[in-house]
Structure formats: C-alpha cells, structure tokens
Design an enzyme around this catalytic site. Structure first.
Site, mmCIF file in Angstrom:
data_model
loop_
_atom_site.group_PDB
_atom_site.id
_atom_site.type_symbol
_atom_site.label_atom_id
_atom_site.label_comp_id
_atom_site.label_asym_id
_atom_site.label_seq_id
_atom_site.Cartn_x
_atom_site.Cartn_y
_atom_site.Cartn_z
ATOM 1 N N ILE A 13 0.821 -1.210 0.000
ATOM 2 C CA ILE A 13 0.000 0.000 0.000
ATOM 3 C C ILE A 13 0.861 1.269 0.000
ATOM 4 C CG2 ILE A 13 -0.287 0.206 2.513
ATOM 5 C CD1 ILE A 13 -3.316 0.886 1.784
ATOM 6 N N ASN A 26 -3.998 2.766 15.171
ATOM 7 C CA ASN A 26 -4.498 2.553 16.526
ATOM 8 C C ASN A 26 -5.091 3.878 17.019
ATOM 9 O OD1 ASN A 26 -2.319 4.142 17.815
ATOM 10 N ND2 ASN A 26 -1.025 2.424 17.209
ATOM 11 N N GLY A 34 2.346 -4.045 11.388
ATOM 12 C CA GLY A 34 1.536 -4.261 10.189
ATOM 13 C C GLY A 34 1.513 -3.073 9.248
ATOM 14 N N VAL A 35 0.334 -2.785 8.704
ATOM 15 C CA VAL A 35 0.152 -1.679 7.759
ATOM 16 C C VAL A 35 0.565 -0.358 8.407
ATOM 17 C CG1 VAL A 35 -1.593 -0.326 6.522
ATOM 18 C CG2 VAL A 35 -1.657 -2.804 6.422
ATOM 19 N N ASP A 36 0.160 -0.155 9.643
ATOM 20 C CA ASP A 36 0.462 1.088 10.358
ATOM 21 C C ASP A 36 1.970 1.329 10.419
ATOM 22 O OD1 ASP A 36 -0.042 3.398 11.867
ATOM 23 O OD2 ASP A 36 -0.398 2.309 13.721
ATOM 24 N N THR A 121 -7.920 -6.577 10.166
ATOM 25 C CA THR A 121 -7.741 -8.024 10.026
ATOM 26 C C THR A 121 -6.421 -8.526 10.596
ATOM 27 O OG1 THR A 121 -6.816 -7.801 7.812
ATOM 28 C CG2 THR A 121 -9.200 -8.155 7.984
ATOM 29 N N GLY A 122 -5.540 -7.626 11.014
ATOM 30 C CA GLY A 122 -4.263 -8.039 11.588
ATOM 31 C C GLY A 122 -4.374 -8.202 13.095
#
Length: 181
Positions: A13, A26, A34-36, A121-122
């Site tokens: 992404i 968060n 993860g993505v964050d 989803t993580g």
C-alpha cells in the site's frame, strides 16, 4: 456523486499511485505493526508521528488525515478499526464506518483516488472473510465523488477474496490491477 471504479491490487500500500492511502491505525495514531508500521516507516516516522500527535488520537470508526510526507500519496487517512470480540459488539458497524468516514475525509481533501488496506484483520483480529464482505459491501453502496478505490491486499488470499466478492456484486467493477501497483 456516483460509484467509483473499484480495483483490487495485490501488493504494498505504501507505493500506490493514489491521492490518499488509508492507514489501519491505533486510537493514539502512534504507529505500530503491520500496515500502520509500514506506512509510518515509508512516510517518514518522525514527521508522521508529529503530525499524528497533533490530531489528538482517533476513535474507532472515525478517520483523520495527515500529509503523505514521503509516500507517493498526497495524504494519509488514518482510521481505527474495531477489535474483534466475537461479532456481537457492533464490530461490523464500526468497520463499515471506517470505510465511509475514510471516503468522506478523502472527498473533503479533494482526492480523486484512494487505497484501502484490509482494515482490522491483523492485530485487531477481525475475521478476514467477514472484513472483506463489510469492505466490499460498504464501498459498493456508498456514493462518492472519488473516481477510483483500490483495495490493496498484502497477500493473494485477500486479493482473491475481494475479487470473488466484487464479481458477485450486481455492478461488475474492475477487479484486475497489477501486482505491486
């Protein structure tokens, strides 16, 4: 207002050539895994951390924006998904709100394109199949001025799940995309 084209992309992404990327954040917007974590690292952790701190956090289901800093995207839209607690505590509604609020923030910014990860989803434990159903269902039924929505899947299973759901939808969207683009 209309229905944007929805494209499924398998890849990263942080490299998507869109106006806005959505960060699965968060509540403290403090960066994480993860993505964050990937978005914070790619955008420039110090600059993004300072911009996020100025926002004062974000409640689940809402969305707030910062500049994209070193990302190809002009903006990062931070949204906080629900923690999965069995499905009977409003998780579905909060997750749908993440998608709707992110679209609304993107429109307020003047974005024409947006990329979404598989929100919650993580580490938040939302079941991937149900999360994909919420994502696709919400995006297909929310009117928007955006031209393109990318569902960016980190893995093939998630991309296939999105494609299957989009293929079954009444309006056949574009479900192709190039890996990594």
């Amino acid at each position: 207002m209309g229905r944007p084209r929805i494209v499924v992309v398998e890849g990263d992404i942080t490299v998507q050539p869109v106006d806005a990327v959505v960060n699965a954040a968060n509540e403290h917007l403090a960066g994480g895994g993860g993505v964050d974590g990937a978005i914070h690292r790619a955008a420039g952790a110090a600059e993004l951390h300072a911009a996020c701190a100025a926002l004062g956090g974000c409640p689940p289901g809402d969305a707030k924006a910062t500049p994209g800093f070193r990302l190809p995207a002009r903006w990062i839209i931070h949204t906080v998904g629900p923690r999965w607690r069995g499905g009977g505590r409003g998780e579905r509604e909060v997750l749908a709100s993440c998608y709707r609020r992110s679209l609304a923030v993107a429109e307020e910014l003047g974005a024409r394109s947006i990329a979404f990860p598989a929100i919650a989803t993580g580490a938040y434990g939302y079941p991937p199949e149900e999360a994909a159903e919420v994502a696709v269902g919400t995006l297909l039924t929310t009117l928007s001025r955006l031209e393109e929505i990318r569902l960016v899947a980190f893995d093939r299973a998630t991309a296939d799940r999105y494609r299957r759901l989009l293929t079954r939808s009444p309006r056949p969207p574009e479900a192709g995309g190039q890996p990594g683009r």
